[in-house]
Design a protein around this motif. Structure first.
Motif, PDB file in Angstrom:
ATOM      1  N   GLU A 147       0.809  -1.216   0.000  1.00  0.00           N
ATOM      2  CA  GLU A 147       0.000   0.000   0.000  1.00  0.00           C
ATOM      3  C   GLU A 147       0.847   1.272   0.000  1.00  0.00           C
ATOM      4  OE1 GLU A 147      -4.146  -0.809   2.064  1.00  0.00           O
ATOM      5  OE2 GLU A 147      -2.498  -1.222   3.447  1.00  0.00           O
ATOM      6  N   VAL A 148       0.357   2.241  -0.759  1.00  0.00           N
ATOM      7  CA  VAL A 148       1.032   3.530  -0.892  1.00  0.00           C
ATOM      8  C   VAL A 148       0.003   4.644  -0.823  1.00  0.00           C
ATOM      9  CG1 VAL A 148       2.437   4.999  -2.404  1.00  0.00           C
ATOM     10  CG2 VAL A 148       2.878   2.543  -2.305  1.00  0.00           C
ATOM     11  N   SER A 149       0.315   5.706  -0.073  1.00  0.00           N
ATOM     12  CA  SER A 149      -0.506   6.912  -0.063  1.00  0.00           C
ATOM     13  C   SER A 149       0.260   7.965  -0.865  1.00  0.00           C
ATOM     14  CB  SER A 149      -0.720   7.397   1.378  1.00  0.00           C
ATOM     15  OG  SER A 149      -1.430   8.623   1.387  1.00  0.00           O
ATOM     16  N   MET A 150      -0.437   8.683  -1.755  1.00  0.00           N
ATOM     17  CA  MET A 150       0.287   9.606  -2.628  1.00  0.00           C
ATOM     18  C   MET A 150      -0.602  10.739  -3.110  1.00  0.00           C
ATOM     19  SD  MET A 150       0.597   7.031  -5.878  1.00  0.00           S
ATOM     20  CE  MET A 150      -0.846   6.293  -6.623  1.00  0.00           C
ATOM     21  N   GLY A 151       0.061  11.820  -3.540  1.00  0.00           N
ATOM     22  CA  GLY A 151      -0.641  12.991  -4.063  1.00  0.00           C
ATOM     23  C   GLY A 151       0.318  14.171  -4.167  1.00  0.00           C
ATOM     24  N   ARG A 152      -0.138  15.343  -4.566  1.00  0.00           N
ATOM     25  CA  ARG A 152      -1.400  15.435  -5.237  1.00  0.00           C
ATOM     26  C   ARG A 152      -1.295  14.858  -6.638  1.00  0.00           C
ATOM     27  NH1 ARG A 152      -5.359  18.842  -3.083  1.00  0.00           N
ATOM     28  NH2 ARG A 152      -4.661  20.030  -1.267  1.00  0.00           N
ATOM     29  N   LEU A 153      -2.400  14.254  -7.061  1.00  0.00           N
ATOM     30  CA  LEU A 153      -2.421  13.675  -8.393  1.00  0.00           C
ATOM     31  C   LEU A 153      -2.531  14.783  -9.430  1.00  0.00           C
ATOM     32  CD1 LEU A 153      -4.871  10.732  -7.656  1.00  0.00           C
ATOM     33  CD2 LEU A 153      -2.374  10.673  -7.709  1.00  0.00           C
ATOM     34  N   PRO A 154      -1.886  14.618 -10.570  1.00  0.00           N
ATOM     35  CA  PRO A 154      -1.900  15.678 -11.592  1.00  0.00           C
ATOM     36  C   PRO A 154      -3.293  15.923 -12.157  1.00  0.00           C
ATOM     37  CG  PRO A 154      -0.965  13.662 -12.474  1.00  0.00           C
ATOM     38  CD  PRO A 154      -1.128  13.433 -11.007  1.00  0.00           C
ATOM     39  N   GLU A 155      -3.506  17.129 -12.638  1.00  0.00           N
ATOM     40  CA  GLU A 155      -4.764  17.488 -13.294  1.00  0.00           C
ATOM     41  C   GLU A 155      -4.538  17.541 -14.805  1.00  0.00           C
ATOM     42  OE1 GLU A 155      -6.402  21.009 -11.638  1.00  0.00           O
ATOM     43  OE2 GLU A 155      -6.166  20.358  -9.565  1.00  0.00           O
ATOM     44  N   GLY A 156      -5.596  17.309 -15.550  1.00  0.00           N
ATOM     45  CA  GLY A 156      -5.473  17.329 -17.004  1.00  0.00           C
ATOM     46  C   GLY A 156      -4.750  16.121 -17.559  1.00  0.00           C
ATOM     47  N   VAL A 157      -4.619  15.073 -16.752  1.00  0.00           N
ATOM     48  CA  VAL A 157      -3.946  13.845 -17.169  1.00  0.00           C
ATOM     49  C   VAL A 157      -4.916  12.685 -16.977  1.00  0.00           C
ATOM     50  CG1 VAL A 157      -2.010  12.285 -16.739  1.00  0.00           C
ATOM     51  CG2 VAL A 157      -1.682  14.758 -16.549  1.00  0.00           C
ATOM     52  N   GLY A 158      -5.000  11.814 -17.965  1.00  0.00           N
ATOM     53  CA  GLY A 158      -5.967  10.729 -17.912  1.00  0.00           C
ATOM     54  C   GLY A 158      -5.524   9.499 -17.163  1.00  0.00           C
ATOM     55  N   GLN A 159      -4.210   9.324 -16.986  1.00  0.00           N
ATOM     56  CA  GLN A 159      -3.729   8.124 -16.317  1.00  0.00           C
ATOM     57  C   GLN A 159      -2.276   8.295 -15.886  1.00  0.00           C
ATOM     58  OE1 GLN A 159      -4.162   5.138 -19.420  1.00  0.00           O
ATOM     59  NE2 GLN A 159      -2.129   5.534 -20.233  1.00  0.00           N
ATOM     60  N   ILE A 160      -1.872   7.485 -14.927  1.00  0.00           N
ATOM     61  CA  ILE A 160      -0.468   7.406 -14.504  1.00  0.00           C
ATOM     62  C   ILE A 160      -0.056   5.945 -14.619  1.00  0.00           C
ATOM     63  CG2 ILE A 160       1.203   7.780 -12.670  1.00  0.00           C
ATOM     64  CD1 ILE A 160      -0.581   9.849 -11.463  1.00  0.00           C
ATOM     65  N   VAL A 161       1.070   5.705 -15.266  1.00  0.00           N
ATOM     66  CA  VAL A 161       1.586   4.352 -15.454  1.00  0.00           C
ATOM     67  C   VAL A 161       2.721   4.115 -14.462  1.00  0.00           C
ATOM     68  CG1 VAL A 161       2.614   2.734 -17.093  1.00  0.00           C
ATOM     69  CG2 VAL A 161       0.949   4.423 -17.896  1.00  0.00           C
ATOM     70  N   PHE A 162       2.695   2.958 -13.786  1.00  0.00           N
ATOM     71  CA  PHE A 162       3.713   2.608 -12.796  1.00  0.00           C
ATOM     72  C   PHE A 162       4.438   1.331 -13.232  1.00  0.00           C
ATOM     73  CE2 PHE A 162       0.525   5.060 -10.542  1.00  0.00           C
ATOM     74  CZ  PHE A 162       1.261   5.896  -9.712  1.00  0.00           C
ATOM     75  N   PRO A 163       5.473   1.436 -14.069  1.00  0.00           N
ATOM     76  CA  PRO A 163       6.229   0.236 -14.462  1.00  0.00           C
ATOM     77  C   PRO A 163       6.752  -0.489 -13.222  1.00  0.00           C
ATOM     78  CG  PRO A 163       6.857   2.123 -15.800  1.00  0.00           C
ATOM     79  CD  PRO A 163       6.009   2.652 -14.692  1.00  0.00           C
ATOM     80  N   THR A 164       6.618  -1.815 -13.219  1.00  0.00           N
ATOM     81  CA  THR A 164       6.955  -2.602 -12.029  1.00  0.00           C
ATOM     82  C   THR A 164       7.795  -3.815 -12.416  1.00  0.00           C
ATOM     83  OG1 THR A 164       4.905  -1.913 -10.945  1.00  0.00           O
ATOM     84  CG2 THR A 164       5.996  -3.876 -10.079  1.00  0.00           C
ATOM     85  N   LYS A 165       8.842  -4.059 -11.617  1.00  0.00           N
ATOM     86  CA  LYS A 165       9.687  -5.236 -11.829  1.00  0.00           C
ATOM     87  C   LYS A 165       9.442  -6.229 -10.702  1.00  0.00           C
ATOM     88  CE  LYS A 165      13.391  -2.851 -14.333  1.00  0.00           C
ATOM     89  NZ  LYS A 165      14.826  -2.510 -14.359  1.00  0.00           N
ATOM     90  N   GLN A 166       9.184  -7.467 -11.090  1.00  0.00           N
ATOM     91  CA  GLN A 166       8.919  -8.556 -10.135  1.00  0.00           C
ATOM     92  C   GLN A 166      10.057  -9.567 -10.213  1.00  0.00           C
ATOM     93  OE1 GLN A 166       5.256 -10.623 -10.958  1.00  0.00           O
ATOM     94  NE2 GLN A 166       5.286 -11.770  -9.039  1.00  0.00           N
ATOM     95  N   THR A 167      10.770  -9.730  -9.104  1.00  0.00           N
ATOM     96  CA  THR A 167      11.929 -10.623  -9.073  1.00  0.00           C
ATOM     97  C   THR A 167      11.595 -11.907  -8.326  1.00  0.00           C
ATOM     98  OG1 THR A 167      13.451  -8.742  -9.094  1.00  0.00           O
ATOM     99  CG2 THR A 167      14.349 -10.850  -8.398  1.00  0.00           C
ATOM    100  N   TYR A 168      11.958 -13.054  -8.946  1.00  0.00           N
ATOM    101  CA  TYR A 168      11.700 -14.357  -8.345  1.00  0.00           C
ATOM    102  C   TYR A 168      12.960 -14.902  -7.683  1.00  0.00           C
ATOM    103  CZ  TYR A 168       7.159 -14.579 -10.657  1.00  0.00           C
ATOM    104  OH  TYR A 168       5.858 -14.340 -11.045  1.00  0.00           O
ATOM    105  N   SER A 169      12.752 -15.876  -6.793  1.00  0.00           N
ATOM    106  CA  SER A 169      13.860 -16.448  -6.032  1.00  0.00           C
ATOM    107  C   SER A 169      14.888 -17.126  -6.929  1.00  0.00           C
ATOM    108  CB  SER A 169      13.324 -17.448  -5.006  1.00  0.00           C
ATOM    109  OG  SER A 169      12.494 -18.429  -5.625  1.00  0.00           O
ATOM    110  N   GLY A 170      14.487 -17.563  -8.118  1.00  0.00           N
ATOM    111  CA  GLY A 170      15.433 -18.182  -9.036  1.00  0.00           C
ATOM    112  C   GLY A 170      16.246 -17.191  -9.847  1.00  0.00           C
ATOM    113  N   GLY A 171      16.005 -15.887  -9.664  1.00  0.00           N
ATOM    114  CA  GLY A 171      16.747 -14.859 -10.388  1.00  0.00           C
ATOM    115  C   GLY A 171      15.997 -14.257 -11.555  1.00  0.00           C
ATOM    116  N   GLU A 172      14.858 -14.832 -11.924  1.00  0.00           N
ATOM    117  CA  GLU A 172      14.071 -14.297 -13.033  1.00  0.00           C
ATOM    118  C   GLU A 172      13.456 -12.953 -12.651  1.00  0.00           C
ATOM    119  OE1 GLU A 172      10.066 -15.396 -15.683  1.00  0.00           O
ATOM    120  OE2 GLU A 172      10.607 -16.567 -13.900  1.00  0.00           O
ATOM    121  N   VAL A 173      13.493 -12.004 -13.582  1.00  0.00           N
ATOM    122  CA  VAL A 173      12.879 -10.692 -13.378  1.00  0.00           C
ATOM    123  C   VAL A 173      11.840 -10.467 -14.471  1.00  0.00           C
ATOM    124  CG1 VAL A 173      13.239  -8.197 -13.243  1.00  0.00           C
ATOM    125  CG2 VAL A 173      14.973  -9.768 -12.337  1.00  0.00           C
ATOM    126  N   VAL A 174      10.602 -10.251 -14.069  1.00  0.00           N
ATOM    127  CA  VAL A 174       9.529  -9.951 -15.020  1.00  0.00           C
ATOM    128  C   VAL A 174       9.263  -8.456 -14.971  1.00  0.00           C
ATOM    129  CG1 VAL A 174       7.140 -10.391 -15.683  1.00  0.00           C
ATOM    130  CG2 VAL A 174       8.515 -12.228 -14.682  1.00  0.00           C
TER     131      VAL A 174
END
Length: 244
Positions: free
Chosen positions: A127-154
């Motif tokens: 969980e994350v609390s955040m702001g202020r969110l921008p105005e005049g923008v339709g969306q915010i993209v949050f690229p995310t990396k998921q790392t597994y115990s075997g070393g794989e990164v998605v």
């Protein structure tokens, strides 16, 4: 012929119920998502990055979420997750951004959770609390990396496609809607505005209660299952009546 029709009725009802039950048992789309998926422009919000484990032979051990620098967020705080450590990194923006709190030259660029484990068939919410969110923008993209115990990164970094189709590795997306004129702070508590000339606020943990977006889906799924069971009972009673 009458017996065949009755048998077909029971078979159809049983098949429908089986398909319905199987449908309810299917897992949610197995990629990183943000919940809730919408928030009002210009306000504060609390979201959860939901991370499912997709591997049978490995656990998720690290999650790295990138925050926007073109529309930076002046305030970002995280809720502690038992068993996980968190690192919030701030960086210089490509160019200063003027906000109601003054000129913003640095902002949170990444939040990394590590040290914990998401096992087979499990998911975790960060969980994350955040702001202020921008105005005049339709969306915010949050690229995310998921790392597994075997070393794989998605790398969940693909932005939504223009035609509405889902890319192979979709990034979590927060849709922004125009403000309704109500409480602009949304579900999160907005930090107090700093006085002129005071330093930028530091990132501090918050202890807001976790929300859930699954209630409606479970209610609808339960209702659908009930309908299927009723249909099977009706078919069975009809078969007994006609047999008598």
């Amino acid at each position: 012929m009458s017996f065949v029709r009755r048998a077909a009725t029971v078979l159809a009802a049983t098949t429908a119920l089986t398909a319905l039950t199987a449908g309810l048992a299917l897992p949610a789309l197995a990629h990183v998502t943000i919940n809730p998926g919408t928030a009002e422009q210009g306000g504060f919000t609390k979201v959860a990055f939901r991370v499912p484990n997709e591997r049978d032979d490995a656990s998720t051990v690290k999650v790295e979420v990138s925050f926007p620098t073109d529309h930076p967020l002046a305030f970002v705080s995280v809720k502690p997750v038992p068993g996980w450590s968190v690192k919030v990194t701030e960086g210089k923006l490509p160019k200063p951004v003027t906000t109601e709190f003054g000129e913003l030259t640095e902002a949170v660029t990444t939040v990394v959770w590590s040290g914990g484990k998401i096992g087979k068939g499990e998911f975790q919410e960060f969980e994350v609390s955040m702001g202020r969110l921008p105005e005049g923008v339709g969306q915010i993209v949050f690229p995310t990396k998921q790392t597994y115990s075997g070393g794989e990164v998605v790398d969940w970094a693909d932005a939504p496609a223009a035609d509405g189709s889902e890319p192979e590795h979709p990034a979590p997306v927060l849709k922004l809607t125009p403000a309704t004129g109500g409480d602009a702070h949304g579900a999160a508590t907005a930090p107090a505005s700093p006085a002129a000339g005071s330093p930028a606020p530091s990132v501090t943990p918050v202890a807001a209660a976790s929300g859930s977006s699954d209630g409606t889906a479970r209610l609808l799924g339960g209702a659908g299952l009930a309908v299927g069971v009723i249909g099977l009972v009706v078919a069975f009673l009809a078969l007994r009546r006609r047999t008598s």
